[in-house]
Design an enzyme around this catalytic site. Sequence first.
Site, short mmCIF file in Angstrom:
data_model
loop_
_atom_site.label_atom_id
_atom_site.label_comp_id
_atom_site.label_asym_id
_atom_site.label_seq_id
_atom_site.Cartn_x
_atom_site.Cartn_y
_atom_site.Cartn_z
CB CYS A 74 6.90 2.87 7.43
SG CYS A 74 6.11 3.75 6.07
CE LYS A 75 -1.47 0.74 9.35
NZ LYS A 75 -1.75 -0.61 8.99
#
Length: 126
Positions: free
Chosen positions: A79-80
């Site tokens: 994810c980020k």
Amino acid sequence: MKTAHDLVTAAKSRIQEISVTEAEQAIQQADILIDLREPDEYAAGHLQGAVNIPRGLLEFKMSGSPELSARNLDIVVYCKTSGRAALAANTLHEMGYLKVKSIAGGFDAWVQNGNNIVTLALPAFE
């Protein structure tokens, strides 16, 4: 009452988190690389070969897709910054998936390490 940070910390203690350097080889060996971010984040830039399955849809996509049903799939998630990925990796383990790796630091760490990303080209309307 637990916070999101508490849940991520607990998940990280139960999953296999790999460094960006280790991720390069893990991605090459993976059956599927999953970008857990939202579609707009994915469109702005993602890892080569990544499939976008937002975190909120993961369990449903994995359960509803016959090609993703084998519990011995080699899965890499990101994810980020790695919070959503930790929660997702933990959930995938709970669903019975045996080989799940999460990239420590996520997309941001990948980019900071100087690795290439792919962006979606939008059509020109002239």
